[in-house]
Structures are given as C-alpha cells and as structure tokens.
Design an enzyme around this catalytic site. Structure first.
Site, PDB file in Angstrom:
ATOM      1  N   CYS A 133      -9.210  29.627 -38.124  1.00 26.10           N
ATOM      2  CA  CYS A 133      -9.603  31.016 -37.875  1.00 26.10           C
ATOM      3  C   CYS A 133      -9.978  31.714 -39.175  1.00 26.10           C
ATOM      4  O   CYS A 133     -10.892  32.542 -39.199  1.00 26.10           O
ATOM      5  CB  CYS A 133      -8.482  31.761 -37.157  1.00 26.10           C
ATOM      6  SG  CYS A 133      -8.126  31.050 -35.527  1.00 26.10           S
ATOM      7  N   THR A 134      -9.305  31.365 -40.258  1.00 26.32           N
ATOM      8  CA  THR A 134      -9.647  31.924 -41.564  1.00 26.32           C
ATOM      9  C   THR A 134     -11.021  31.445 -42.004  1.00 26.32           C
ATOM     10  O   THR A 134     -11.845  32.239 -42.470  1.00 26.32           O
ATOM     11  CB  THR A 134      -8.573  31.556 -42.610  1.00 26.32           C
ATOM     12  OG1 THR A 134      -7.329  32.124 -42.183  1.00 26.32           O
ATOM     13  CG2 THR A 134      -8.941  32.076 -43.981  1.00 26.32           C
TER      14      THR A 134
END
Length: 149
Positions: free
Chosen positions: A45-46
């Site tokens: 997600c980062t």
C-alpha cells in the site's frame, strides 16, 4: 466481483485525511481515480500510494482528481500522509460503506478490508476503467500511460 466499465459510480459522502467532507457527486464533470487499498503503512500500500505521489503533478496537469480509499480511520490516514508526504486525500471508509458499494470488500480471517482495485470514473459519472491486477510500484504511471496522459 468489482463494478464494471459503464456502470454508474455509486455516490458517497465521507471524511478525508483532514476531516473535510468529500461527496463524489461534487466532482461531476471531472475524471476521478478512486483507488482502494487494504491498509495504511503496509509495504504494498505504501508503494502504491508513493506511486500516485510521484506522478501526482501529471494527474493534476490532466485535470484528474485522485482519492485513495481504505477502511482505516482519519488518524491513521493523517499519519500515513505525513510519513510519506502524500499530496492527495485519503478517504476514511471506516464503516466499509464505500468499499461495499464498489464491491471490493475482502475478508481475511474475519478482518474486513478494501481489496486492491482502482476505478477510473469519467466526468459523466460512469466507470471508464477498472484495474484489478495491480503492480503497486508502477500503478499510477501505468494508468497515465493507459489514458494517454
């Protein structure tokens, strides 16, 4: 099964990273990238969020609005935004209403989350593209290439 190209994008009203109310219908006439992701500050997600961050000026120059959506709360979104200097709003779908409306609710061992799916919503309010197979590091630039930006 996520929504399909040609479907009307479900309207929603929700708080963003800084507590501002966002209503999708207020963006009528604009192209929206609505990307769903499982959880703030996790590796994939980062990478995906930073992909949008690194390409954000190109989205702005095309008149495209970017929203990230997960079931994390605003406080989590604020920490994630500050840690990685994200220039676009993250929508706090804590009750999962948007995630359910867009049919991307996942369940991992009883923990509900937003599956990694991205919708491109055209100015007419219809879904123009759906991405379900996502390379997190290049996702934002892959979309720009696909839409000819």
């Amino acid at each position: 099964m996520p929504l399909s190209v040609g479907d009307t994008a479900p309207n929603f009203t929700v708080k963003d990273t800084i507590g501002k109310t966002v209503t999708l219908s207020e963006y009528a006439g604009k192209t929206i990238v609505l990307y769903f992701y499982p959880k703030d500050d996790t590796p994939g997600c980062t990478k995906e969020a930073c992909s949008f961050r690194d390409n954000y000026q190109q989205y702005l120059s095309q008149g495209i609005t970017v929203f990230g959506v997960s079931m994390d709360d605003s406080a989590s979104h604020q920490q994630f935004t500050e840690k990685f200097n994200l220039p676009f709003p993250l929508l706090a779908d804590v009750d999962g209403a948007i995630t359910r409306a867009y049919d991307v609710l996942g369940d991992r061992n009883g923990t509900l989350y937003s599956q990694r799916v991205t919708y491109i919503i055209g100015g007419d309010g219809k879904i123009a593209q759906v991405y379900t197979s996502i390379q997190t590091e290049s996702h934002a630039s892959d979309i720009l290439s696909a839409i000819g930006a």
